[in-house]
Write a protein that holds these residues in place. Structure first.
Motif, PDB file in Angstrom:
ATOM      1  N   ALA A   1      -4.553   2.854   8.562  1.00 16.17           N
ATOM      2  CA  ALA A   1      -3.345   3.231   7.802  1.00 16.17           C
ATOM      3  C   ALA A   1      -3.692   3.838   6.440  1.00 16.17           C
ATOM      4  O   ALA A   1      -3.297   4.947   6.120  1.00 16.17           O
ATOM      5  CB  ALA A   1      -2.430   2.029   7.645  1.00 16.17           C
ATOM      6  N   PHE A   2      -4.447   3.081   5.628  1.00 13.17           N
ATOM      7  CA  PHE A   2      -4.849   3.689   4.353  1.00 13.17           C
ATOM      8  C   PHE A   2      -6.345   3.940   4.303  1.00 13.17           C
ATOM      9  O   PHE A   2      -6.817   4.930   3.768  1.00 13.17           O
ATOM     10  CB  PHE A   2      -4.384   2.836   3.152  1.00 13.17           C
TER      11      PHE A   2
ATOM     12  N   HIS B   1       1.021   9.319   3.719  1.00 12.12           N
ATOM     13  CA  HIS B   1       1.834   8.855   2.573  1.00 12.12           C
ATOM     14  C   HIS B   1       1.169   7.713   1.807  1.00 12.12           C
ATOM     15  O   HIS B   1       1.761   7.171   0.880  1.00 12.12           O
ATOM     16  CB  HIS B   1       3.269   8.501   2.986  1.00 12.12           C
ATOM     17  N   LYS B   2      -0.040   7.348   2.212  1.00 17.07           N
ATOM     18  CA  LYS B   2      -0.748   6.345   1.411  1.00 17.07           C
ATOM     19  C   LYS B   2      -1.778   7.072   0.530  1.00 17.07           C
ATOM     20  O   LYS B   2      -1.405   7.642  -0.490  1.00 17.07           O
ATOM     21  CB  LYS B   2      -1.361   5.290   2.343  1.00 17.07           C
TER      22      LYS B   2
ATOM     23  N   GLY C   1       4.885   7.252  10.280  1.00 14.46           N
ATOM     24  CA  GLY C   1       3.915   6.377   9.625  1.00 14.46           C
ATOM     25  C   GLY C   1       2.945   5.816  10.641  1.00 14.46           C
ATOM     26  O   GLY C   1       2.921   6.244  11.806  1.00 14.46           O
ATOM     27  N   THR C   2       2.147   4.857  10.175  1.00 12.82           N
ATOM     28  CA  THR C   2       1.148   4.270  11.064  1.00 12.82           C
ATOM     29  C   THR C   2       1.783   3.389  12.136  1.00 12.82           C
ATOM     30  O   THR C   2       1.264   3.291  13.244  1.00 12.82           O
ATOM     31  CB  THR C   2       0.126   3.471  10.226  1.00 12.82           C
ATOM     32  N   SER C   3       2.906   2.755  11.837  1.00 16.14           N
ATOM     33  CA  SER C   3       3.554   1.918  12.862  1.00 16.14           C
ATOM     34  C   SER C   3       3.873   2.777  14.085  1.00 16.14           C
ATOM     35  O   SER C   3       3.575   2.390  15.223  1.00 16.14           O
ATOM     36  CB  SER C   3       4.849   1.310  12.328  1.00 16.14           C
TER      37      SER C   3
ATOM     38  N   VAL D   1      -4.439  -4.819   5.581  1.00 21.10           N
ATOM     39  CA  VAL D   1      -3.417  -4.780   4.538  1.00 21.10           C
ATOM     40  C   VAL D   1      -3.621  -5.891   3.516  1.00 21.10           C
ATOM     41  O   VAL D   1      -3.384  -5.705   2.324  1.00 21.10           O
ATOM     42  CB  VAL D   1      -2.007  -4.803   5.170  1.00 21.10           C
TER      43      VAL D   1
ATOM     44  N   HIS E   1      -2.522  -5.655  11.161  1.00 24.41           N
ATOM     45  CA  HIS E   1      -1.163  -5.451  10.650  1.00 24.41           C
ATOM     46  C   HIS E   1      -0.108  -5.832  11.699  1.00 24.41           C
ATOM     47  O   HIS E   1      -0.339  -5.669  12.909  1.00 24.41           O
ATOM     48  CB  HIS E   1      -0.993  -3.978  10.261  1.00 24.41           C
TER      49      HIS E   1
ATOM     50  N   ASP F   1      -2.016   7.065   7.582  1.00 20.12           N
ATOM     51  CA  ASP F   1      -0.878   7.586   6.832  1.00 20.12           C
ATOM     52  C   ASP F   1      -1.289   8.621   5.799  1.00 20.12           C
ATOM     53  O   ASP F   1      -2.167   8.368   4.972  1.00 20.12           O
ATOM     54  CB  ASP F   1      -0.178   6.442   6.081  1.00 20.12           C
TER      55      ASP F   1
ATOM     56  N   SER G   1       2.404  -4.352  12.638  1.00 13.69           N
ATOM     57  CA  SER G   1       2.910  -3.244  13.454  1.00 13.69           C
ATOM     58  C   SER G   1       2.218  -3.190  14.817  1.00 13.69           C
ATOM     59  O   SER G   1       2.772  -2.638  15.771  1.00 13.69           O
ATOM     60  CB  SER G   1       2.707  -1.915  12.716  1.00 13.69           C
TER      61      SER G   1
ATOM     62  N   GLY H   1      -9.494  -1.106   6.945  1.00  6.95           N
ATOM     63  CA  GLY H   1      -8.706  -1.408   5.745  1.00  6.95           C
ATOM     64  C   GLY H   1      -7.534  -2.298   6.095  1.00  6.95           C
ATOM     65  O   GLY H   1      -6.438  -1.804   6.369  1.00  6.95           O
TER      66      GLY H   1
ATOM     67  N   ASP I   1      -6.641   1.222  13.549  1.00  7.48           N
ATOM     68  CA  ASP I   1      -5.565   1.283  12.569  1.00  7.48           C
ATOM     69  C   ASP I   1      -6.229   1.543  11.217  1.00  7.48           C
ATOM     70  O   ASP I   1      -6.803   0.644  10.610  1.00  7.48           O
ATOM     71  CB  ASP I   1      -4.793  -0.046  12.554  1.00  7.48           C
TER      72      ASP I   1
ATOM     73  N   VAL J   1       0.873  -1.190   0.000  1.00  2.00           N
ATOM     74  CA  VAL J   1       0.000   0.000   0.000  1.00  2.00           C
ATOM     75  C   VAL J   1       0.901   1.228   0.000  1.00  2.00           C
ATOM     76  O   VAL J   1       1.465   1.602   1.038  1.00  2.00           O
ATOM     77  CB  VAL J   1      -0.915   0.087   1.244  1.00  2.00           C
TER      78      VAL J   1
HETATM   79  C1  LIG Z   1      -3.332  -1.680   7.848  1.00  8.14           C
HETATM   80  C2  LIG Z   1      -1.926  -1.181   8.012  1.00  8.14           C
HETATM   81  N1  LIG Z   1      -1.483  -0.864   9.244  1.00  8.14           N
HETATM   82  C3  LIG Z   1      -0.247  -0.399   9.446  1.00  8.14           C
HETATM   83  C4  LIG Z   1       0.633  -0.221   8.411  1.00  8.14           C
HETATM   84  C5  LIG Z   1       2.006   0.305   8.687  1.00  8.14           C
HETATM   85  O1  LIG Z   1       2.100   1.606   8.234  1.00  8.14           O
HETATM   86  P1  LIG Z   1       3.517   2.316   8.041  1.00  8.14           P
HETATM   87  O2  LIG Z   1       4.238   1.489   7.000  1.00  8.14           O
HETATM   88  O3  LIG Z   1       3.201   3.681   7.588  1.00  8.14           O
HETATM   89  O4  LIG Z   1       4.233   2.276   9.344  1.00  8.14           O
HETATM   90  C6  LIG Z   1       0.223  -0.536   7.106  1.00  8.14           C
HETATM   91  C7  LIG Z   1       1.146  -0.389   5.959  1.00  8.14           C
HETATM   92  O5  LIG Z   1       0.862  -0.740   4.842  1.00  8.14           O
HETATM   93  C8  LIG Z   1      -1.085  -1.019   6.900  1.00  8.14           C
HETATM   94  O6  LIG Z   1      -1.542  -1.318   5.668  1.00  8.14           O
END
Ligand SMILES: Cc1ncc(COP(=O)(O)O)c(C=O)c1O
Length: 466
Positions: free
Chosen positions: A250-251, A279-280, A124-126, A223, A166, A277, A168, A221, A248, A67
């Motif tokens: 993220a996108f 950046h997504k 980022g989301t992590s 991954v 995810h 994010d 993370s 959403g 979460d 993503v």
């Molecule tokens: C659902 C989900 N959570 C967390 C993340 C992690 O995000 P990041 O790579 O910005 O840390 C992603 C990355 O693709 C994701 O799709």
């Protein structure tokens, strides 16, 4: 150099999605520490020759893997301005702080969070989820985990996320000293969404053994398949059980930019914290994520730490409370907020929302074409921009099909034609397409699917004759 950067984006369609870094370029990049500077001109030349052409590929319209956002020219300029300013946005009183505060206010507005909610632009989301879960841990232990450590304060804490959450999230549990195993992975339904009944049973089972459930992580959403958990059900359950709800997104969270898609996220406005994010799906150049926390005071109390050398002085440069360093682990912070601000300001929520909708339409049409095709099989319901499927051919067993589909993806990537990724769904290797790309058009998706069929037919022929 700015022209070269903008030209790269303008002509991206003319080149391959991805190309490997040739051995001679890799060796050109491997030098001892420069003792004398080569000068700017030499560095610019090296960047143009040895760096710029070898991209991940996500700015290309046929990049469908993982993503990734696709970048925007205004982001390039914003990054240049941020670098020129070289501001440290950990705190104090200067323009960058006001820009980031504006981004926080826009996010509150977008997700319907109250005025007391706090936010922070992250890598980022992590990182955003790590920060959010640190606040959840802070609340669950009355701040004691930060003071006395987790062994005596948080050893009985347990949290919940779907089996599709995810990686993370488990990483955050490990980093917070809670332990990855204390993140219960709750089963999902046939559409890969967390099963709320199974969650309720898991919470009850843990309470019976004396453990202390403290948070639920919903995904807007996933991954793998883009599945959106039932956030209303999760918010109700968390309210009943007194648990922190972290989302979460993220996108998926940025689907809130589209009034058509926003209902898919119902319940997100009730989360205690949200990670996503820029950046997504907002196409802000890497890296830029965001964390939003409903209880801004708890957020600040989790991280605020101000020794004398960082004392605030009311007015002047050392003024400007609250400081962003009190809302996360980092003191020095770059001006990531500028590119998020610039993209939102230049393109606006409506245009970004329409571009997200268009991606979802492309994904839906792709899924329909796959469902109708005799040599293709849809492996999950299409959700948001994600479509998981595989090429199927008679005479090949499950293991051979898994290998074949991996080879199809590798063929497309290596040939520079398109860049989907792969994943495993219920033991089956899927070709995974994710469309978070404002440059992608129907013709790109059609060309991709034709290339999958061509590669599949060829590779299936060689598999059978082996
Ligand atoms: C659902 C989900 N959570 C967390 C993340 C992690 O995000 P990041 O790579 O910005 O840390 C992603 C990355 O693709 C994701 O799709």
């Amino acid at each position: 150099m700015l022209d070269a950067a903008l030209d790269t984006i303008e002509h991206v369609r003319d080149g391959p999605v991805w190309r490997p870094v040739p051995p001679e370029v890799r060796s050109a990049l491997e030098t001892p520490l420069p003792r004398q500077g080569a000068g700017e001109a030499a560095v610019f030349g090296a960047m143009l020759r040895d760096v710029l052409p070898y991209r991940t590929g996500n700015i290309h319209p046929a990049f469908f893997g993982w993503v990734h956002g696709a970048g925007l020219p205004v982001g390039i300029v914003a990054d240049m301005v941020a670098a020129a300013m070289d501001s440290n946005v950990g705190g104090r009183q200067h323009g960058a702080v006001y820009v980031e505060r504006q981004v926080v206010a826009w996010c509150r507005e977008l997700f319907g969070f109250p005025g007391g909610a706090s936010g922070l632009v992250t890598t980022g989301t992590s990182m955003a989820s790590l920060i959010a879960l640190a606040v959840a841990r802070h609340r669950a232990t009355g701040g004691e985990a930060g003071r006395r450590g987790v062994a005596s304060t948080a050893a009985d804490l347990v949290g919940y996320a779907s089996a599709e959450a995810h990686g993370s999230v488990a990483k955050a549990f490990a980093l917070l000293g809670l332990g990855g195993e204390r993140l219960r992975r709750v089963p999902v339904d046939a559409a890969f969404r967390l099963d709320p009944a199974a969650l309720e049973s898991a919470i009850a089972a843990d309470r019976r053994t004396g453990l202390r459930p403290f948070c639920v992580i919903g995904t807007a959403g996933t991954v793998n398949t883009g599945a959106i958990d039932d956030l209303v059900a999760l918010a109700d359950l968390c309210a009943r059980e007194g648990l922190w709800l972290h989302v979460d997104g993220a996108f998926g969270a940025l689907a809130a930019l589209s009034p058509k898609l926003r209902p898919l996220l119902d319940g997100i406005e009730r989360a205690d914290s949200l990670a996503f994010d820029f950046h997504k799906w907002a196409h802000v150049p890497y890296d830029a994520g965001f964390v939003l926390v409903r209880d801004g005071e708890a957020h600040r109390a989790t991280f605020a730490e101000r020794p004398a050398y960082l004392a605030s002085s009311g007015d002047g440069l050392a003024g400007g409370e609250p400081w962003f360093c009190d809302f996360g682990p980092e003191l020095s912070r770059g001006f990531r907020a500028l590119k998020a601000w610039a993209v939102l300001k230049a393109h606006g929520a409506e245009e970004l929302g329409r571009s997200i909708e268009a991606n979802c339409v492309l994904a839906r049409d792709l899924a329909e074409r796959i469902a109708r095709h005799p040599r293709l099989e849809l492996l999950a319901p299409q959700s948001l921009g994600i479509v998981c499927f595989r090429y199927v051919a008679g005479g090949l067993d499950a293991a051979a099909l898994n290998t074949l589909n991996g080879q199809v993806v590798a063929t497309l990537q290596d040939g520079g034609t398109a860049a989907p990724s792969t994943t495993m769904l219920n033991g089956v290797r899927a070709i995974r397409v994710n469309i978070t790309n404002h440059r992608t058009r129907h013709a790109d998706v059609d060309r991709f699917l034709d290339a999958v069929l061509r590669a599949g037919d060829e590779l299936a022929g060689t598999c059978r004759t082996r």
